[in-house]
Design a protein around this motif. Sequence first.
Motif, PDB file in Angstrom:
ATOM      1  N   GLN A  25      -8.252 -66.363 -28.023  1.00 49.36           N
ATOM      2  CA  GLN A  25      -8.634 -65.722 -26.824  1.00 49.36           C
ATOM      3  C   GLN A  25      -9.929 -66.121 -26.341  1.00 49.36           C
ATOM      4  OE1 GLN A  25      -7.413 -61.380 -26.633  1.00 49.36           O
ATOM      5  NE2 GLN A  25      -6.836 -61.642 -28.855  1.00 49.36           N
ATOM      6  N   VAL A  79      -7.121 -64.427 -34.068  1.00 46.88           N
ATOM      7  CA  VAL A  79      -7.376 -63.453 -32.770  1.00 46.88           C
ATOM      8  C   VAL A  79      -8.537 -63.772 -31.894  1.00 46.88           C
ATOM      9  CG1 VAL A  79      -7.539 -60.990 -32.224  1.00 46.88           C
ATOM     10  CG2 VAL A  79      -6.482 -61.657 -34.303  1.00 46.88           C
ATOM     11  N   GLY A 114     -11.550 -53.811 -28.907  1.00 45.40           N
ATOM     12  CA  GLY A 114     -10.319 -53.489 -29.608  1.00 45.40           C
ATOM     13  C   GLY A 114      -9.432 -54.358 -30.440  1.00 45.40           C
ATOM     14  N   GLN A 115      -9.442 -55.764 -29.945  1.00 46.30           N
ATOM     15  CA  GLN A 115      -8.734 -56.982 -30.614  1.00 46.30           C
ATOM     16  C   GLN A 115      -9.267 -57.061 -32.106  1.00 46.30           C
ATOM     17  OE1 GLN A 115      -6.284 -59.108 -29.561  1.00 46.30           O
ATOM     18  NE2 GLN A 115      -5.995 -57.097 -28.200  1.00 46.30           N
ATOM     19  N   ASN A 124      -3.753 -52.510 -28.459  1.00 42.75           N
ATOM     20  CA  ASN A 124      -4.670 -53.796 -28.954  1.00 42.75           C
ATOM     21  C   ASN A 124      -3.683 -54.707 -29.470  1.00 42.75           C
ATOM     22  OD1 ASN A 124      -7.102 -52.687 -28.228  1.00 42.75           O
ATOM     23  ND2 ASN A 124      -7.342 -51.584 -30.098  1.00 42.75           N
ATOM     24  N   LEU A 125      -2.516 -54.834 -29.065  1.00 44.57           N
ATOM     25  CA  LEU A 125      -1.717 -55.918 -29.457  1.00 44.57           C
ATOM     26  C   LEU A 125      -2.498 -57.500 -29.181  1.00 44.57           C
ATOM     27  CD1 LEU A 125       2.089 -55.066 -28.277  1.00 44.57           C
ATOM     28  CD2 LEU A 125       1.088 -55.140 -30.770  1.00 44.57           C
ATOM     29  N   PHE A 126      -2.067 -58.546 -29.763  1.00 43.28           N
ATOM     30  CA  PHE A 126      -2.781 -59.636 -29.638  1.00 43.28           C
ATOM     31  C   PHE A 126      -1.822 -60.447 -28.460  1.00 43.28           C
ATOM     32  CE2 PHE A 126      -4.934 -58.430 -33.114  1.00 43.28           C
ATOM     33  CZ  PHE A 126      -4.340 -58.427 -34.114  1.00 43.28           C
ATOM     34  N   PRO A 127      -2.710 -60.431 -27.394  1.00 39.49           N
ATOM     35  CA  PRO A 127      -1.804 -60.949 -26.299  1.00 39.49           C
ATOM     36  C   PRO A 127      -1.429 -62.327 -26.221  1.00 39.49           C
ATOM     37  CG  PRO A 127      -4.354 -60.631 -25.688  1.00 39.49           C
ATOM     38  CD  PRO A 127      -3.929 -60.329 -27.074  1.00 39.49           C
ATOM     39  N   ARG A 137       3.856 -53.287 -36.077  1.00 36.59           N
ATOM     40  CA  ARG A 137       2.737 -54.052 -36.638  1.00 36.59           C
ATOM     41  C   ARG A 137       2.050 -53.531 -37.663  1.00 36.59           C
ATOM     42  NH1 ARG A 137      -2.148 -56.372 -33.024  1.00 36.59           N
ATOM     43  NH2 ARG A 137      -2.520 -54.090 -32.950  1.00 36.59           N
ATOM     44  N   VAL A 183      -5.444 -54.226 -39.633  1.00 41.73           N
ATOM     45  CA  VAL A 183      -4.267 -54.788 -40.187  1.00 41.73           C
ATOM     46  C   VAL A 183      -4.503 -55.549 -41.393  1.00 41.73           C
ATOM     47  CG1 VAL A 183      -3.702 -56.981 -39.087  1.00 41.73           C
ATOM     48  CG2 VAL A 183      -2.211 -55.166 -39.125  1.00 41.73           C
ATOM     49  N   ALA A 193      -8.494 -53.973 -34.214  1.00 36.76           N
ATOM     50  CA  ALA A 193      -6.914 -53.860 -34.666  1.00 36.76           C
ATOM     51  C   ALA A 193      -6.702 -55.014 -35.628  1.00 36.76           C
ATOM     52  CB  ALA A 193      -5.826 -54.508 -33.169  1.00 36.76           C
ATOM     53  N   LEU A 221      -2.312 -66.369 -20.398  1.00 37.39           N
ATOM     54  CA  LEU A 221      -1.524 -65.516 -21.082  1.00 37.39           C
ATOM     55  C   LEU A 221      -0.483 -64.887 -20.121  1.00 37.39           C
ATOM     56  CD1 LEU A 221      -4.634 -63.948 -22.637  1.00 37.39           C
ATOM     57  CD2 LEU A 221      -2.962 -65.118 -23.721  1.00 37.39           C
ATOM     58  N   ALA A 222       0.657 -64.518 -21.083  1.00 39.94           N
ATOM     59  CA  ALA A 222       1.716 -63.970 -20.096  1.00 39.94           C
ATOM     60  C   ALA A 222       1.268 -62.664 -19.576  1.00 39.94           C
ATOM     61  CB  ALA A 222       2.948 -63.764 -21.374  1.00 39.94           C
ATOM     62  N   HIS A 240      -0.404 -62.350 -16.904  1.00 38.12           N
ATOM     63  CA  HIS A 240      -1.746 -62.568 -16.122  1.00 38.12           C
ATOM     64  C   HIS A 240      -1.804 -63.442 -15.238  1.00 38.12           C
ATOM     65  CE1 HIS A 240      -4.865 -61.138 -19.288  1.00 38.12           C
ATOM     66  NE2 HIS A 240      -3.632 -60.632 -19.685  1.00 38.12           N
TER      67      HIS A 240
END
Lengths: 310, 247, 408
Positions: A230, A226, A207-208, B93-96, B155, A215, A211, A306-307, A309
Amino acid sequence: MIVGAKNTITVAVLGIVLATVVGVAVGIARLSTNWLVRRAASLYVESLRNIPVLVIIIFFSAAVILTLPRIENSIEWLDAIVMSNRGTWVPTVVGRDGVGAFWIAVAAGVVIALGIAWWRTKRFEATGRPHHRVLWTIGVVAVAVIVAYLALGQPLVASLPERTARSVTGGRVVSPEFTALLLGLVAYTASHIAEIVRGSILAVPRGQTEAATAVGLGPMQRLRFVVLPQAFRVAIPPLSNQFLNLTKNSSLAIVIGYPELMRVTRVAIGNGSPAPQALVLLMVVYLALSLTISAAANLANRRLELAGHR
Amino acid sequence: MTNHEAMIVFEGVDKFFGSFQALRSVDLTVGRGQNIVVCGPSGSGKSTLIRCINRLEAHDRGRVVVDGIELTDDLRKIQVVRREVGMVFQQFNLFPHLSVLDNITLAPRHVRHRPKAEAEAEAMELLERVRIPEQARKYPGHLSGGQQQRAAIARALAMKPKVMLFDEPTSALDPEMIKEVLDVMQELATTGMTMIVVTHEMKFARAVSNRIVFMDEGEIVESGPPETFFENPREERTKRFLSQILQ
Amino acid sequence: MNAPPVRERSPIRWLHANLFSTWYNSALSAAFALLLGFVAYRGLRFVFVTGRWEIIRRNLTLLLIGLFPRDESWRVWAALFLVTVGVAAAAGALRKRALVDTADELAPASPARRTADTLRRAAPLVLLVVTLFSLRPEPLAAVLVAALVAVAFVSWRAGVSLPARRVRIVVAAGVALMLGALLLLSAFGGVGWDRWGGLLLTMFLAVAGILFSFPIGVLLAIGRRSRLPVVRAVCTGYIELIRGVPLITLLFMAFFVIGFLLPPGTGRPSAVTRALIAFVMFTSAYIAEIVRGGLQSVPHTQTEAALAVGLQPIPTLRLIVLPQALRSVIPALVGQFISLFKDTSLVVAIGLTELLRVAQVLTSQGDFRGQQLQAETLIFASFVYWVGSYTMSRESQRLEQRLGVGTR
């Protein structure tokens, strides 16, 4: 003992750097859209991962030491590199008068380059036009080096290895054992790192990428903004494990005779030092190295968590 | 509808996954400013349909035209289309690893080359619009589901798209958060944005959409304005679906 | 329209999409094609034309079983049969167990597909056997190998046909058979393990190493989570210490020091025993960490539920927590075994003649000295290691996939 420790650290640091570079490249290659590149990378990984690291090191040492001729008949490459079974001599640079000023000028050039990189970033934020930071930095440093070199009357001179009757003068020697150990460690560890890199990129949820695609980001931008950030977080624990393994595996040098820590200790044992003490000391040094690497990895891990987590 | 009023055109589109046919001979025209809701049982091809619009899926036969640009293997055209089409996903699917603000400004800065200050100002405006301006500096992991989805909508809107696609935007949300997202989507519809929404939220469909499209097994079975669709469905399959959904 | 996909899968299209889609892809393809072609050419030429394999041919037995007395070699075959029966039966029974758990999720494949699949999995092993026979064709060995395959198949089917409840018995029987093989080799007028060598010694060190370290590792993992501070400190200290040092230092430690530590009167343990002790010390620490991870992954609610139902802590651990923990880390445990298999090569440093050392010393044999045959011997040894490690890795990945589906 100190020399042994220094050699161990040299091999470890150099090995980690090279293995990471090679490993990341091969790992990304395994995910390439090009079938041949993918297959070649897979071939590399699947062969080397499944052979004991010692076998690989011995292989390289046999290849390096045995196939290279004796000094009298050593191979010369481009008049610059001399290879024999007593070592490989590579060109190095030797400073003459004014070399101090040269290095200062280069340092200044680096500082200026960093300043320009900062300026370009600010400009990008203000106007949105691409910053091309990397090109600018490299360009400025290169210009600084060239200008300083010429203006100061060429304070550096190359020292090329010259073969005499029984030995070689000039240049800098790299022992065959060192080469073999380094090559073996890098080849083996890189194959593991490649798997880790591949796994970490695949671990980024689909999904990353979707997305990011939706965009409007291009493939390189997707990777840079992205996927790789990660993937990097996922990869840190297993990567640090591999760095640890490489450091510990450098002890295998004893089997091929490289005078790093293990060998020196063994010799010390042979010279009458009580065995247990020397070995304990040895293990303490390795333990210290391992703990340092572990601590660094844990720190990196915590900073990058990551926030949400926790 | 003449061609230059049409925003999105599907002509005879087939899509296969291996030997499974996900889209069968789909014909669809969406005009500018229209709000289409696509519904149907799972596996009917709804998601595949909208994913063909921004080339997340490539159709195998037929034509897909978005704002006059035909989607083919031409990468440059695909890039142009993707800039003009925004998408909101079921899983947000936001970029974490980026703050909410950075999530929103990433594409405008690096694709449309907007200066940082302007991109951030516009992002704050969008966050106001979706009613979560105070979350700007926070990371997605700290937001609730509804807040995350609204951030995702912001976004997508940051690129000033001409079309907005929604792939089951509320299906992953807890019930109490569905309304806040639907409100944002309703407000968006009033601004004249061309929207295609895949959803099971029939109240929303009835209230907001111009046309409802019902898909089953890869083909468009029936489509029409909400009144006729809900009151007088023509096809048997439509009636069956409606009776299940509207319990 | 129910027509199949329209894109013709012509070779030209595939080439274009995969190799030549952009200009730099084309350049890469050309470069790599050359590179791979070169490597393949040189490799094949070496294996089939220029390689001097006589040294391997003559020393095949040495490589496989070291200095094991040749007239007792029937014991090796017998042990091999026992181990095959045990492993095949256990594999069959466990497969049944995994299938029972995931019956609805795994669609059964056609028999033809399954056979093709099995052949592909066995390919490296088959390659090894073919290589061995091409070096030294021996009718008796061929018959025995064929019998081995047949026995494996029969045992596997037997394991599969057992009801799922009896799995534990089969696994226990497997372990018993391994011990039986050990006895067969070393007891009853047999050959003690300090006289084993070659691949036999490698396998022994690996298998015995993992079998002995497993219970110790589990105990260490439990100890590390203990509430008694002394126990926890000792276990943690041991684990972190061992994991921080290279295996080879442990081997040296064992080699030099163990003799001093044992009470006087007991004979000096053989080199193999000392190496085994070092391997067990080393591997148990790593197993402890793996099991600890597994224990952490079992939700605390499981323990709470067990205690609520009235189970005491120790039976809770034994019956509820530990089985789940172990099941979740089976792939990691297999990975550790594979590592150990490769690490047995390190005993060359203390002079034990397992596979690698035999390969090394062959080149100084009278007939072959000075002929620079290191490449041939090293490549042969590498090949054997590779077959073992690659096959086990592949099987582990399959196991992981199956278990992943089953433990949802």
